[in-house]
Design an enzyme around this catalytic site. Sequence first.
Site, short mmCIF file in Angstrom:
data_model
loop_
_atom_site.label_atom_id
_atom_site.label_comp_id
_atom_site.label_asym_id
_atom_site.label_seq_id
_atom_site.Cartn_x
_atom_site.Cartn_y
_atom_site.Cartn_z
N ARG A 246 0.86 -1.18 0.00
CA ARG A 246 0.00 0.00 0.00
C ARG A 246 0.90 1.23 0.00
O ARG A 246 1.99 1.21 0.58
CB ARG A 246 -0.93 0.02 1.23
CG ARG A 246 -2.04 -1.01 1.19
CD ARG A 246 -3.06 -0.69 0.09
NE ARG A 246 -4.18 -1.63 0.07
CZ ARG A 246 -4.22 -2.73 -0.67
NH1 ARG A 246 -3.18 -3.04 -1.43
NH2 ARG A 246 -5.29 -3.51 -0.66
N GLU A 275 -3.02 8.21 -3.84
CA GLU A 275 -3.40 7.35 -4.95
C GLU A 275 -4.84 7.65 -5.34
O GLU A 275 -5.71 7.65 -4.46
CB GLU A 275 -3.27 5.88 -4.54
CG GLU A 275 -3.48 4.90 -5.67
CD GLU A 275 -3.22 3.46 -5.29
OE1 GLU A 275 -4.09 2.62 -5.58
OE2 GLU A 275 -2.16 3.17 -4.68
N HIS A 294 -1.61 0.62 -9.79
CA HIS A 294 -2.21 -0.42 -8.92
C HIS A 294 -2.65 -1.59 -9.80
O HIS A 294 -3.77 -2.10 -9.67
CB HIS A 294 -3.38 0.14 -8.12
CG HIS A 294 -3.56 -0.55 -6.81
ND1 HIS A 294 -3.89 0.12 -5.65
CD2 HIS A 294 -3.47 -1.86 -6.47
CE1 HIS A 294 -3.99 -0.73 -4.64
NE2 HIS A 294 -3.74 -1.94 -5.12
#
Length: 332
Positions: A246, A275, A294
Site C-alpha cells: 500500500r 493514490e 495499482h
Amino acid sequence: MAESGYGSETESDDPDVLVLRKGTHGIPIERYADALRERLPERTIRLARTPSEEREAIRTAEFVTGMVLEDDLLESAENLAVFACAYAGTGHLPLDRLEKRGVTVTNASGVHGPNIGEHVLGAILWSTRRFHVAARRQRRREWRHYQAYELKGSTVTVVGLGAIGRAVCTRLEPFDVETIGVRYSPEKGGPTDEVIGFEDGPFHEALARTDYLVLACPLTETTRGLVDREALMTIDPDATIVNIARGPVIDTDALVDALRSNWIRSAALDVTDPEPLPEDHSLWNFENVQITPHNAGHTPEYYERLADIVAENASRFDEDGLDGDLKNQVLP
C-alpha cells in the site's frame, strides 16, 4: 443452504450463493458467477446486477460474496451468515458491524500470488538490467552501451510473508539470491534464508545489506511509514524498492528526497500515497521510477482462483454451517 436444481435461477429463488454486482480489474462480474456455477452445479448461484436486485436478494441470503458490502446493503441482510470478500484486503469492510452480528468473513488471500509474484520479479529485472535506460535510448534512436547489473548474489528483503510474499520468494529461487523475510512473528520462520521482525534494530541492519526491498505487507499501524527517511538513509545506496503493498507504507516525501539525493538506485511503485498519483506529482518525472496504476493484481485468472476458494467454503458451509472452519477466515 437451500436445495435447488442445476443452475436454475429465478427471482423467487433463495440463492445458495449471492454474488454482488461490483466487479474488479475490468473483468465482467458474470465470469465470477459462471465460475462458481461450474464448481457448484447443484447449487443456485444468483448474480444481482442492479442495486434493487441486491437489496431484495440479500434479505434472505445466508452466503454472500462480493468486493464491497455497503452499510445500507448490510442493513437489508437479515439472514447473512457468511460474507466472502472477493479482495484479499478487508479493511474497507464494516468489520465491527459484521463482528457484532456474528457474520463470518473470509477473504481472497492467495488469489494474487502468481501474478503479483511475476510483477515483482519483472520490476526487479527492470532495475537490474536497467531497461528504463534502454527504453530512453531507443526513443532517441541511440545505439550506445550502458552499464547494467546482475541479480545473482544480491540480497532481497521481502517485507510480509503472506501468500504474495511467499510467491515472490518462490520466483526468486532460481536466481541464486540471499533472502531476508520480515514478519510479525519471526519465530514462525518462512521461505527465506533469514527471518526477522519489525523492530528497528534488526530491520535497519537488514536494510543496510539490502539490494532489493520488496514491500508485500498489509497496511497496519506498524507498517504505515515503515520506509521513512531513516530507512531510506540506511538502505544500501544501490538498492531498488518495489512496493506492491500500500502507498502509505512508504513516506512519499522522504522517497522523493531519496531519489533526488541518489540515496537509492530506483523504485518500482504499483501503489502510491496519494493514490491515484496526481498528474503534477514529482514522482512522475524520475526516469528511474517505474509507476504502474495499482495494476500488479490484474490477472485473467482472478475469478477462477477466487471461485476455487469461495466454492470450497460454500460447500463447507452447506455441510457444517458455521460449526466448521472456512478457508481464509478473517472473522470471527
